[in-house]
Scaffold this active site. Structure first.
Site, PDB file in Angstrom:
ATOM      1  N   ASP A 205      47.460  41.916  38.576  1.00 19.91           N
ATOM      2  CA  ASP A 205      47.837  42.346  40.143  1.00 19.91           C
ATOM      3  C   ASP A 205      49.046  42.778  40.599  1.00 19.91           C
ATOM      4  O   ASP A 205      49.825  41.924  39.660  1.00 19.91           O
ATOM      5  CB  ASP A 205      47.043  41.823  41.126  1.00 19.91           C
ATOM      6  CG  ASP A 205      47.968  39.850  40.999  1.00 19.91           C
ATOM      7  OD1 ASP A 205      47.180  38.960  39.701  1.00 19.91           O
ATOM      8  OD2 ASP A 205      48.418  39.263  41.429  1.00 19.91           O
ATOM      9  N   ASP A 207      51.388  41.153  42.903  1.00 18.73           N
ATOM     10  CA  ASP A 207      51.254  39.946  43.701  1.00 18.73           C
ATOM     11  C   ASP A 207      51.941  40.676  45.771  1.00 18.73           C
ATOM     12  O   ASP A 207      51.855  41.849  45.443  1.00 18.73           O
ATOM     13  CB  ASP A 207      52.649  38.813  43.039  1.00 18.73           C
ATOM     14  CG  ASP A 207      52.334  37.631  44.028  1.00 18.73           C
ATOM     15  OD1 ASP A 207      51.185  37.236  44.042  1.00 18.73           O
ATOM     16  OD2 ASP A 207      53.938  36.958  44.569  1.00 18.73           O
TER      17      ASP A 207
END
Ligand SMILES: CSC[C@H]1O[C@H](OP(=O)(O)O)[C@H](O)[C@@H]1O
Ligand SMILES: Nc1ncnc2[nH]cnc12
Length: 293
Positions: A205, A207
């Protein structure tokens, strides 16, 4: 030939073809799970899922000392750590693999050293990743054709919550590249145990810093992790094969296997026998040689 330890992170709880579970002395308490032994690519391996079976343990409850001590008792000389992480850089997109070479430790609630009152030790950690093992991992990542990046600073946060936007932006300003919750104190303890250590951080991902992306959510992370698990297994196979082919010089060129030489400062007559007994695997090599200043 040494044993390759593999510490599996989120999404990597087992490897195919491994045999028996191993149980031995546990002077630092129980590891996350009994290490599973076997051979991969002609190389002896010991696999340990960091969060335990079924991801039972949160990052702060992992007994990092017990994990490293257990691997040391098994004769592990090199640890390949596999981790999920968030990206702090636009060009490190989810799905990429980062061969981390530095850490910033922001964890606050963990046992970080095997040493303590009665046997004080200070090891060097300027270069926490072993360059020889790192080279092998790099060659494997290149060979597998995975999207990967060599070098990067991993910021270890306490968790279990993900970062606020302000924290995430601060870590970017500090020069951190990826973020996770587990590689510290793991890397520090591997160095104390004189084990070569390298970590591959698999980006799941962006962040929380990223304005144009969804905020970090577990569901998204789990999805990327599932895709990555297959690649992680191929990576382990490839690194194990390379390590197995190594005509190992007695010494690690980076010095990881001699980290404790000159690192113990407590006078011999002030050492605590009970602590020394607990250190039999981690520091037995130097203690038996009368190691100290
Ligand atoms: C399940 S997402 C958060 C979790 O994933 C990472 O763990 P690991 O390094 O063991 O793969 C991160 O550090 C968190 O513990
Ligand atoms: N964004 C993130 N922060 C901390 N740990 C993570 N593990 C996976 N993604 C993460």
């Amino acid at each position: 030939m040494g044993v390759l330890g593999i510490i599996g992170g989120s999404g990597l709880y087992d490897l195919p073809g491994l045999g028996e579970d191993w149980r031995g002395d546990e002077p630092f308490g129980p590891p996350s799970a009994a290490p599973r032994l076997g051979r991969i690519g002609g190389q002896d391996v010991a696999f340990l899922p960091r969060h335990g079976a079924g991801h039972r343990l949160p990052p702060s409850a992992i007994n990092y000392r017990a994990n490293i001590d257990a691997l040391k008792r098994l004769g592990v000389t090199d640890i390949l750590s596999i981790s999920a992480c968030g990206s702090l850089r636009e060009d490190l997109a989810p799905g990429s693999f980062v061969l981390v070479d530095q850490f910033i430790d922001r964890t606050i609630d963990r046992e970080k050293s095997f040493f303590g009152p009665g046997c004080v030790g200070h090891v060097g950690l300027a270069d926490p990743v072993c360059s020889r093992l790192g080279d092998m991992v790099a060659a494997s990542l290149a060979h597998l054709g995975l999207p990967w990046h060599r070098g990067g600073t991993y910021l270890a946060m306490e968790g279990p919550q993900f970062s606020t936007r302000a924290e995430s932006r601060l870590y970017r300003q500090w020069g951190a590249d990826v973020i996770g919750m587990t590689n510290m104190p793991e890397a520090k303890l591997a160095r104390e145990a004189e084990i070569c250590y390298a970590t591959v951080a698999m980006v799941t991902d962006y962040d929380s810093w990223h304005d144009e992306r969804e905020t970090v959510e577990l569901a998204q992370i789990l999805k990327v992790m599932q895709d990555n698990a297959r690649h992680a297994r191929s990576l382990v196979q490839s690194v194990a094969t390379r390590l197995g082919e190594l005509i190992r010089p007695e010494i690690c060129p980076a010095g990881c296997d001699r980290a404790l030489e000159g690192a113990l400062v407590t006078a011999v007559d002030q050492r605590d026998p009970a602590l020394l007994a607990r250190l039999d695997a981690v520091a037995g090599r130097v203690l038996r040689a009368g190691g100290g200043q």
